[in-house]
Design a protein around this motif. Structure first.
Motif, short mmCIF file in Angstrom:
data_model
loop_
_atom_site.label_atom_id
_atom_site.label_comp_id
_atom_site.label_asym_id
_atom_site.label_seq_id
_atom_site.Cartn_x
_atom_site.Cartn_y
_atom_site.Cartn_z
N THR A 57 1.03 -1.12 -0.13
CA THR A 57 0.25 -0.26 0.09
C THR A 57 1.13 1.01 -0.36
O THR A 57 2.02 0.90 -0.20
N SER A 87 -5.84 9.09 4.01
CA SER A 87 -5.53 8.37 3.94
C SER A 87 -3.97 8.18 3.34
O SER A 87 -1.81 8.31 3.64
N MET A 88 -4.32 7.53 1.97
CA MET A 88 -3.67 8.10 1.11
C MET A 88 -3.10 9.10 0.67
O MET A 88 -2.16 8.80 0.15
N TYR A 116 -9.48 1.32 1.75
CA TYR A 116 -8.91 2.67 3.22
C TYR A 116 -8.93 3.81 2.60
O TYR A 116 -9.41 4.58 1.65
N SER A 117 -8.79 4.57 3.69
CA SER A 117 -8.93 5.83 3.16
C SER A 117 -8.46 7.07 2.38
O SER A 117 -7.44 6.34 2.35
N ASN A 133 -0.91 10.23 2.87
CA ASN A 133 0.77 9.01 2.55
C ASN A 133 1.41 9.38 1.20
O ASN A 133 2.90 9.15 0.96
N ASN A 156 -3.28 -1.04 -3.90
CA ASN A 156 -3.91 -1.54 -3.06
C ASN A 156 -4.63 -0.82 -1.97
O ASN A 156 -5.60 -1.15 -1.05
N ASP A 157 -4.58 0.43 -1.76
CA ASP A 157 -5.28 0.68 -0.84
C ASP A 157 -6.70 0.92 -1.06
O ASP A 157 -7.73 0.83 -0.42
N ARG A 169 -8.70 -2.39 -0.92
CA ARG A 169 -9.27 -2.36 0.57
C ARG A 169 -9.87 -1.26 0.69
O ARG A 169 -10.17 -1.78 2.15
#
Length: 213
Positions: free
Chosen positions: A81, A118-119, A114-115, A122, A108-109, A112
């Motif tokens: 991720t 957050s991605m 994911y937020s 990052n 992959n974020d 899955r």
């Protein structure tokens, strides 16, 4: 023993030393070549086939063919991720001291769920750390299947252009556009491109990469 043979034998150690020096200098020159690091996931790691046939290896072959002085390092790990890439980045920078970093993360974020925030955080941090190291960066657009809901998939898709504009970095196109509708170019999972697709991936990415070399 005649004089000619004696001279030939006495010269042999000297010839071997010279040959060794030439080889050492050649390796030294290779080490001095600037490094292009690909920080990615399974889409860049050669998932499901021999990695030597992947687009990153083909990129090195294209660079060599065009006599461009860059060494390509594949820092891609299947399943990674953006958080994983951010964690691994400092060690990769320390080891390879890349001049260019291609960021090919995010898939992959999204897969899955994911937020998005957050991605994005990052990815921005990866860009900033790359820039602090002196490397120029390229960020690859990513997309996910529509079954994650319109709102999430659109936010995910738009994230990469937003980050690129915000951080003033060049982008690479989403390289699965030409592939997902052709099962002959995809693995059975319908998500990963197969070995046959790698040439097309490179052709999609090469013009943007070439501009930065």
């Amino acid at each position: 023993m005649d004089i000619k043979s004696a001279l030939s034998k006495s010269a042999l150690p000297f010839i071997l030393i010279i040959a060794g020096l030439v080889t050492s200098l050649a390796h030294a020159n290779d080490d001095k070549q600037p490094t292009l690091l690909v920080l990615g996931d399974s889409l860049s790691a050669g998932y499901g086939f021999d990695a030597s046939k992947g687009w990153v290896e083909l990129l090195q072959q294209r660079i060599t063919k065009e006599h461009l002085a860059y060494r390509v390092v594949n820092g891609s790990v299947s399943g990674n991720t953006t958080g994983d890439g951010l964690t691994r980045l400092p060690a990769l920078i320390k080891r390879h001291q890349p001049a260019i970093i291609i960021i090919a993360l995010g898939a992959n974020d999204g897969l899955r769920g994911y937020s998005i925030k957050s991605m994005q955080k990052n990815l921005v941090t990866i860009i900033k750390k790359s820039r602090e190291s002196g490397a120029r960066t390229l960020i690859t657009h990513m997309e996910i299947p529509p079954n994650y809901g319109r709102r999430y998939t659109e936010q995910f898709k738009n994230s990469f252009a937003t980050i690129a504009a915000q951080e003033n970095v060049n982008t690479l196109p989403f390289f699965l556009y030409q592939l997902v509708s052709n099962p002959q170019l995809m693995l059975d999972d319908g998500i990963h491109p197969n070995a046959k697709a790698q040439d097309l991936i490179l052709e999609t990415l090469w013009p943007s990469i070439r501009e930065l070399l």
